[in-house]
Design an enzyme around this catalytic site. Structure first.
Site, PDB file in Angstrom:
ATOM      1  N   ASP A   1       0.824  -1.201   0.000  1.00  0.00           N
ATOM      2  CA  ASP A   1       0.000   0.000   0.000  1.00  0.00           C
ATOM      3  C   ASP A   1       0.864   1.259   0.000  1.00  0.00           C
ATOM      4  OD1 ASP A   1      -2.638   1.347   0.478  1.00  0.00           O
ATOM      5  OD2 ASP A   1      -1.640   1.936   2.326  1.00  0.00           O
TER       6      ASP A   1
ATOM      7  N   GLU B   1       1.229  -0.552  -5.185  1.00  0.00           N
ATOM      8  CA  GLU B   1       0.187   0.441  -5.444  1.00  0.00           C
ATOM      9  C   GLU B   1       0.911   1.788  -5.549  1.00  0.00           C
ATOM     10  OE1 GLU B   1      -3.527   2.893  -3.602  1.00  0.00           O
ATOM     11  OE2 GLU B   1      -1.760   2.339  -2.454  1.00  0.00           O
TER      12      GLU B   1
END
Length: 639
Positions: A316, A366
């Site tokens: 993330d 990401e």
């Protein structure tokens, strides 16, 4: 042996090498030493507890085993280190405990164990003693045959938040073991190859979706024990489903029992307040310049692979890690640049260590900027991930699809621009949870038009996505047309499957997944232009594009998309081979909620079109997509 208020404990004089490696930043399996572990040597046995609290004046262990007495289990500093240790007798599995830390200032802090394998269930904040070893895995075939080269394999990911995928009566969540039956059966039935679980690591707030972590080594106890989670992964593998975890190495929660100011000072975070504070998310940032933080995080990545047999991590907020000024922060590195040099080196070392130990895993970034070579090997100057979310494709495509079709002709480049960079990285095409929250509306509700138009547009979007180069990811609910935004506190609206159009969309996604797995043209050459050729990309007036996907043997799948509600009968499409082309799949079939009753085949004529020697004339449905393929018996040669 020392007794204090009936609690027996002792110290041992080993661990200095482990402490040295931890402080050096190279203790990549620190979870085998840190935290709470069974200890036995000769007649001495108990549980050994080890914690990092470098600036603490004193550290005490408190828990069920000593009736939470504040000072009768004093921990001893391992010589020459910032680690504290103690061995306690008569400790049982599931005993709750914390560390009572006296800071240099005299401040008292009660902290959960950063390396705990199990935690109390919110609102409890304690760690739990848990013997992580001994699970009887049944996934040997999966682990032995797990593909090292996923780039030429089908990857269709179902992204799931376990709390809200489905709920029982009384708004109670399913347990890991119940999900091992319900969820695994469903994912297998729908034809997905992988499941991505939103952060499993322990977190105090449901509404954080698990992205503000307190227990990096503890699968959240909301759904059961660590071995219950192992059982879920094991069942996925026995059903040929890979498991990817969301992983959050950028920041951590400020909750007082977590990592924040762990020993009374900035420990896991930077001593520089500007770098430590994450005002955008109300969290604290990891300090990658500290070797102990590297040992902690890289160990954590390996831990999920070692003990839970996971098949990948989706990392993330990589952009936040790479750029010091991401989110408007006014911070520069020592050379005046924007780059977070320590974070970049951490990422490279992380990927190097993980792939050395698990070459067949997925490390997915990401990353939302144009940072070069995110998914390229380290030796080629890359960051070392093997996949990156294609955020550009997602943003452009959703903005385009949300337009009333009458305006799409003015934004045609939103469809075609992605092919300019489609092979610059190894991409995953994400329609994720981030696109269906915070007022963005569900995928179905984003689509323009009346009721049936919305479904037609969504089917068109999915078929375009599955034809576009890159692996696929769809968030739960998108497969049957969830109408309202995702809510972490409520289950999906499964009752919508009582309605015909939602049933038909559900079947459509299932059949699309099945076709994707069977049709090599859609995945086998996914990382180069050898697997893609434009047929037509300039017909902006009618909002039509067409291209071919090719497999390694040169077989072709013709993909045609009409982004307006206007049918186009006898629409010319250039092809390179003579023969009859059958319709392999169309989003407009009646079984999926469209209008096409009879699937047609089209015989090529020698009329040249699109700079190709042959052409077919197809009946292109409104807001529709078609895949066509040459019938094998009609092939006359040539690629």
């Amino acid at each position: 042996m020392i007794e204090g208020n009936e609690t027996k404990y002792f110290y041992i004089d080993d661990g200095e090498l482990d402490a040295y490696l931890f402080h050096e930043g190279t203790f990549y399996r620190a979870y085998e030493f840190m935290g709470a572990h069974p200890y036995k040597k000769g007649r001495k046995k108990g549980y050994r507890f080890v914690v990092w609290a470098p600036r603490a004046r004193e550290v005490y262990l408190v828990g069920d085993f000593n009736s939470w007495h504040e000072w009768n289990l004093p921990m001893e500093r391992i010589p020459g280190s910032g680690l504290w240790s103690i061995v306690v007798q008569d400790v049982q599995d599931y005993d709750k405990y914390k560390y009572r830390i006296i800071a240099e200032t005299g401040e008292v802090r009660y902290k959960a164990d950063p390396f705990a394998f199990h935690s109390g269930t919110r609102p409890e904040t304690d760690s739990k003693v848990y013997d992580i070893k001994g699970f009887n895995w049944q996934d040997r075939r999966w682990m032995r045959t797990r593909k090292d080269n996923l780039h030429s394999s089908p990857v269709s990911i179902y992204e799931v938040n376990l709390l809200s995928w489905k709920m029982k009566e009384g708004a109670l969540p399913y347990s890991y073991r119940e999900l091992a039956d319900e969820l695994v059966r469903y994912v297998k039935k729908m034809g997905y190859t992988h499941i991505e679980l939103m952060p499993i690591a322990e977190h105090p707030l449901d509404a954080s979706w698990g992205y503000q972590v307190t227990g990096y080594f503890a699968p959240t106890s909301r759904f059961g024990t660590p071995k219950d989670f192992m059982y879920l992964v094991d069942q996925c593998h026995q059903n040929d489903i890979g498991v990817i975890l969301d992983w959050v190495p950028a920041h951590f929660t400020r909750d007082d029992h977590g990592l924040a100011r762990f020993d009374g000072s900035y420990c896991f975070e930077s001593l520089d307040r500007n770098r430590a504070e994450n005002d955008q998310w109300g969290t604290l940032n990891f300090d990658y310049s500290k070797p102990e933080v590297l040992s902690f995080l890289i160990s954590n990545a390996l831990y999920w692979h070692d003990y839970y047999h996971i098949d990948g991590l989706r990392i993330d907020a990589v952009a936040y890690m790479l750029y010091l000024d991401f989110g408007g922060r006014d911070i520069r590195n020592q050379y005046g640049g924007r780059e977070n040099i320590e974070a970049i080196e951490f990422i490279k070392r992380l990927n190097s260590v993980v792939f050395k130990n698990y070459p067949g895993t997925m490390m997915i970034a990401e990353e939302s900027t144009a940072w070069p070579k995110v998914s390229h090997p380290l030796e080629d100057g890359g960051l070392g991930f093997n996949y990156k979310w294609n955020m550009g494709w997602m943003n452009d495509t959703l903005k385009y699809m949300e337009l009333d079709p009458i305006y799409r002709k003015d934004h045609h480049q939103a469809l075609t621009f992605s092919m300019m960079y489609a092979f610059s990285e190894r991409f995953i095409l994400p329609l994720s949870h981030d696109e269906v929250v915070h007022g963005k509306r569900s995928l179905l509700d984003k689509m323009p038009g009346f009721y049936e138009d919305k479904f037609a547009n969504l089917r068109l979007l999915y078929q375009y996505m599955y034809a576009h180069p890159g692996k696929k990811l769809l968030f739960m609910g998108g497969e049957f047309g969830q109408f309202i935004e995702w809510r972490e506190y409520d289950g999906l609206d499964w009752h919508l499957l009582d309605y015909e159009m939602h049933q038909k969309l559900h079947k459509y996604v299932k059949d699309l997944n099945k076709l994707y797995i069977e049709e090599k043209c859609l995945y086998e050459v996914d990382t180069s232009y050898d697997g893609f050729q434009w047929i037509e990309h300039q017909n902006w007036q009618e909002s039509i594009i067409s291209f071919e996907r090719l497999d390694k043997e040169g077989n072709r799948l013709v993909c045609i998309f009409n982004f307006t509600p206007v049918p186009r009968p006898d629409y010319p499409i250039g092809v390179v081979e003579e023969g009859t082309y059958r319709t392999v799949f169309t989003s407009d079939h009646q079984r999926y909620g469209g209008n096409t009753k009879r699937i047609k085949s089209y015989k090529a004529s020698d009329e040249k079109f699109h700079d190709r020697p042959w052409s077919i004339r197809v009946d292109l449905p409104p807001l529709g997509a078609m895949y066509l393929k040459l019938k094998e018996e009609k092939r006359t040669g040539g690629k």
